[in-house]
Motif scaffolding. Structure first.
Motif, PDB file in Angstrom:
ATOM      1  N   GLY A   1      -2.140  16.554   0.339  1.00  0.00           N
ATOM      2  CA  GLY A   1      -3.391  16.521  -0.373  1.00  0.00           C
ATOM      3  C   GLY A   1      -3.150  15.806  -1.765  1.00  0.00           C
ATOM      4  O   GLY A   1      -4.016  15.678  -2.811  1.00  0.00           O
ATOM      5  N   VAL A   2      -1.814  15.475  -2.282  1.00  0.00           N
ATOM      6  CA  VAL A   2      -1.529  14.960  -3.554  1.00  0.00           C
ATOM      7  C   VAL A   2      -2.015  13.606  -3.736  1.00  0.00           C
ATOM      8  O   VAL A   2      -2.052  12.842  -2.673  1.00  0.00           O
ATOM      9  CB  VAL A   2       0.008  15.094  -3.789  1.00  0.00           C
ATOM     10  CG1 VAL A   2       0.432  13.896  -5.078  1.00  0.00           C
ATOM     11  CG2 VAL A   2       0.592  16.142  -3.891  1.00  0.00           C
ATOM     12  N   ARG A   3      -2.660  13.143  -4.675  1.00  0.00           N
ATOM     13  CA  ARG A   3      -2.965  11.578  -4.725  1.00  0.00           C
ATOM     14  C   ARG A   3      -2.111  10.977  -5.433  1.00  0.00           C
ATOM     15  O   ARG A   3      -1.501  11.137  -6.756  1.00  0.00           O
ATOM     16  CB  ARG A   3      -4.326  11.829  -6.011  1.00  0.00           C
ATOM     17  CG  ARG A   3      -5.631  12.543  -5.672  1.00  0.00           C
ATOM     18  CD  ARG A   3      -6.896  11.910  -6.064  1.00  0.00           C
ATOM     19  NE  ARG A   3      -7.232  10.793  -5.991  1.00  0.00           N
ATOM     20  CZ  ARG A   3      -7.978  10.129  -6.242  1.00  0.00           C
ATOM     21  NH1 ARG A   3      -8.778  10.643  -7.343  1.00  0.00           N
ATOM     22  NH2 ARG A   3      -8.316   8.940  -5.947  1.00  0.00           N
TER      23      ARG A   3
ATOM     24  N   GLY B   1      -3.027   4.912   2.432  1.00  0.00           N
ATOM     25  CA  GLY B   1      -4.236   5.019   1.457  1.00  0.00           C
ATOM     26  C   GLY B   1      -3.827   5.203   0.021  1.00  0.00           C
ATOM     27  O   GLY B   1      -4.874   5.581  -0.942  1.00  0.00           O
ATOM     28  N   CYS B   2      -2.665   4.681  -0.404  1.00  0.00           N
ATOM     29  CA  CYS B   2      -2.545   4.642  -1.855  1.00  0.00           C
ATOM     30  C   CYS B   2      -2.866   3.518  -2.702  1.00  0.00           C
ATOM     31  O   CYS B   2      -2.900   2.556  -2.171  1.00  0.00           O
ATOM     32  CB  CYS B   2      -0.879   4.741  -1.975  1.00  0.00           C
ATOM     33  SG  CYS B   2      -0.233   6.025  -1.414  1.00  0.00           S
ATOM     34  N   ALA B   3      -3.399   3.631  -3.871  1.00  0.00           N
ATOM     35  CA  ALA B   3      -3.965   2.639  -4.664  1.00  0.00           C
ATOM     36  C   ALA B   3      -2.643   2.149  -5.133  1.00  0.00           C
ATOM     37  O   ALA B   3      -1.787   2.838  -5.813  1.00  0.00           O
ATOM     38  CB  ALA B   3      -4.799   2.925  -5.626  1.00  0.00           C
ATOM     39  N   VAL B   4      -2.280   0.758  -5.134  1.00  0.00           N
ATOM     40  CA  VAL B   4      -1.182  -0.103  -5.358  1.00  0.00           C
ATOM     41  C   VAL B   4      -1.665  -1.393  -6.214  1.00  0.00           C
ATOM     42  O   VAL B   4      -2.129  -2.175  -5.823  1.00  0.00           O
ATOM     43  CB  VAL B   4      -0.131  -0.274  -4.143  1.00  0.00           C
ATOM     44  CG1 VAL B   4       0.900  -1.071  -4.815  1.00  0.00           C
ATOM     45  CG2 VAL B   4      -0.008   0.882  -3.261  1.00  0.00           C
TER      46      VAL B   4
ATOM     47  N   VAL C   1      -9.528   5.420  -6.799  1.00  0.00           N
ATOM     48  CA  VAL C   1      -9.035   4.512  -7.636  1.00  0.00           C
ATOM     49  C   VAL C   1      -8.937   2.973  -7.158  1.00  0.00           C
ATOM     50  O   VAL C   1      -8.872   2.070  -7.938  1.00  0.00           O
ATOM     51  CB  VAL C   1      -7.456   5.077  -8.022  1.00  0.00           C
ATOM     52  CG1 VAL C   1      -6.648   4.051  -8.811  1.00  0.00           C
ATOM     53  CG2 VAL C   1      -7.597   6.302  -8.551  1.00  0.00           C
ATOM     54  N   GLN C   2      -8.628   2.921  -6.148  1.00  0.00           N
ATOM     55  CA  GLN C   2      -8.573   1.622  -5.502  1.00  0.00           C
ATOM     56  C   GLN C   2      -9.974   0.857  -5.543  1.00  0.00           C
ATOM     57  O   GLN C   2     -10.123  -0.284  -5.960  1.00  0.00           O
ATOM     58  CB  GLN C   2      -8.303   1.443  -3.825  1.00  0.00           C
ATOM     59  CG  GLN C   2      -8.283   0.300  -3.241  1.00  0.00           C
ATOM     60  CD  GLN C   2      -6.650  -0.209  -2.815  1.00  0.00           C
ATOM     61  OE1 GLN C   2      -5.950   0.450  -3.258  1.00  0.00           O
ATOM     62  NE2 GLN C   2      -6.607  -1.247  -2.167  1.00  0.00           N
ATOM     63  N   LEU C   3     -11.003   1.459  -5.451  1.00  0.00           N
ATOM     64  CA  LEU C   3     -12.458   0.973  -5.610  1.00  0.00           C
ATOM     65  C   LEU C   3     -12.532   0.469  -7.174  1.00  0.00           C
ATOM     66  O   LEU C   3     -13.306  -0.396  -7.664  1.00  0.00           O
ATOM     67  CB  LEU C   3     -13.710   1.700  -5.304  1.00  0.00           C
ATOM     68  CG  LEU C   3     -14.928   1.348  -5.609  1.00  0.00           C
ATOM     69  CD1 LEU C   3     -15.149   0.080  -4.730  1.00  0.00           C
ATOM     70  CD2 LEU C   3     -16.033   2.406  -4.957  1.00  0.00           C
TER      71      LEU C   3
END
Length: 406
Positions: free
Chosen positions: A331-333, A360-363, A384-386
């Motif tokens: 559950g960590v972002r 699913g990580c924003a990179v 954060v990706q959006l």
């Protein structure tokens, strides 16, 4: 017209360089320089007409800044006289690369005249273990000057963005006290319930802030790659970590890594101490850094972990992605910043970046100005990706080729 032609030729002469040892033009313009233009030409020639240090041959007497600190100090004074600040910083960086000027930064006379900037701080930190005692105080003074300037530029907007995000994240429809009610938002929400006969609004739905807690609302963990290519990112990360640590609503921890991991959380009250606690250069073991960072997690759902790295893993890439997947599963972002600097598009491992994106990580790479609103979006629980896409920031996309399959 003749004067304009002469001026144009002189400018070309400065661009082309090419005077021989006697000062005779050898560039085809047939123009000699004098006064300030001759001094400008000499300052440029010291770097750009010189043979790079690692390519010099015995007996080669061409160009260069000379071996003595006073000579370098005079050169630094000249370029600050004749060129604007941004150009000075570029010339300093070029001199460090071409002529090994970094060796001369160990002289206090040089440090006192050089133009401080983020890149210089990165160089000083890389040299911190070999700086002699007589120069150490001057080096700290230069680093302090740059860090103080960065804090003045970035701290206010960071605190404002984060505080606003925390307030928005703590909204509730059942405020416990009148002091917790957001009256403006409550009135707007209930305008449709206005009663003309009573000249009032029936507040069917209340809008307020959650009770302010003494405990931290969010846990922030920054894991920063301190390999040599990440020098500017280390500087900015240290400043931002110190600013975040000053906010009581956040529990901020900072770890830096190469093939080993160092926890600098206890030094976050002073980013200069943080910087001198790093050691730029060496290998990279991102998996080890994430393993340690995972051990710091107390409340996964309220934890934001920032991995700041170009993702060039020196260890087992498969194990790295497995570790990242395990962290995300709790559950960590997990957000990956390929760079935290204003140096343009970074170099990074595209396959490993795609593997993180598949989790699913924003990179993406982030500038210092983009960091506060990005953190605000993460704290509010937004995608954060959006957020990056909305701000025109290129992000890594999931790929079909995973680490170890290349």
């Amino acid at each position: 017209m003749a004067q304009e032609d002469d001026d144009r030729l002189r400018r070309w002469r400065l661009v082309l360089g090419g005077a021989d040892a006697s000062g005779t033009p050898a560039d085809g313009t047939g123009v000699s320089l004098g006064g300030d233009q001759a001094a400008i030409d000499a300052a440029l020639a010291a770097v750009y007409d010189a043979r790079p240090a690692r390519q010099s041959r015995p007996g080669d007497r061409r160009g260069g800044l000379g071996a003595s600190a006073p000579s370098v100090s005079r050169w630094l004074g000249d370029i600050r006289t004749y060129f604007p600040g941004p150009v000075v910083r570029v010339m300093q960086q070029d001199a460090m690369k071409r002529l090994e000027l970094d060796r001369l930064l160990l002289e206090p006379e040089v440090l006192e005249t050089i133009e401080p900037d983020v890149h210089l701080v990165g160089t000083l930190i890389a040299l911190s273990k070999v700086i002699p005692d007589r120069t150490r105080a001057t080096a700290r003074m230069v680093v302090r000057k740059v860090v103080d300037e960065l804090e003045r530029r970035l701290a206010s907007q960071t605190r404002q963005a984060i505080t606003g995000a925390l307030n928005r994240a703590a909204r509730t429809n059942r405020p416990r006290r009148l002091a917790d009610v957001d009256w403006n938002a409550t009135i707007r929400r209930n305008l449709r319930h206005y009663q003309p006969g009573y000249r009032t609004i029936i507040a069917e739905t209340m809008v307020g802030y959650g009770r302010r807690q003494r405990a931290s609302v969010k846990d922030i963990i920054l894991a920063v790659d301190q390999s040599g290519s990440m020098a500017s990112s280390v500087v900015y990360s240290s400043v931002f970590a110190a600013v975040l640590a000053s906010l009581r609503a956040l529990r901020t921890q900072l770890v830096v890594f190469d093939t080993a991991v160092v926890d600098l959380s206890e030094k976050l009250d002073d980013p200069v101490e943080v910087l001198f606690g790093t050691q730029l250069g060496g290998g990279t073991d991102i998996n080890r850094a994430l393993t340690y960072s995972q051990s710091l997690v107390r409340r996964p759902a309220d934890t934001i972990m920032l991995l700041i790295s170009d993702l060039y893993e020196g260890g087992d890439e498969r194990e790295l992605i497995k570790r990242a997947a395990a962290i995300v599963a709790t559950g960590v972002r997990l957000i990956v910043l390929l760079a935290l600097s204003d140096g343009g598009a970074p170099s990074y491992d595209h396959d490993t970046a795609a593997a993180f994106a598949a989790l699913g990580c924003a990179v993406f790479a982030c500038t210092p100005e983009q960091f506060p609103p990005m953190m605000a979006a993460a704290i509010e629980g937004r995608d954060v990706q959006l957020w990056a896409a909305e701000h025109g920031i290129p992000t890594a996309r999931p790929g079909s080729i995973g680490p170890g399959e290349r």
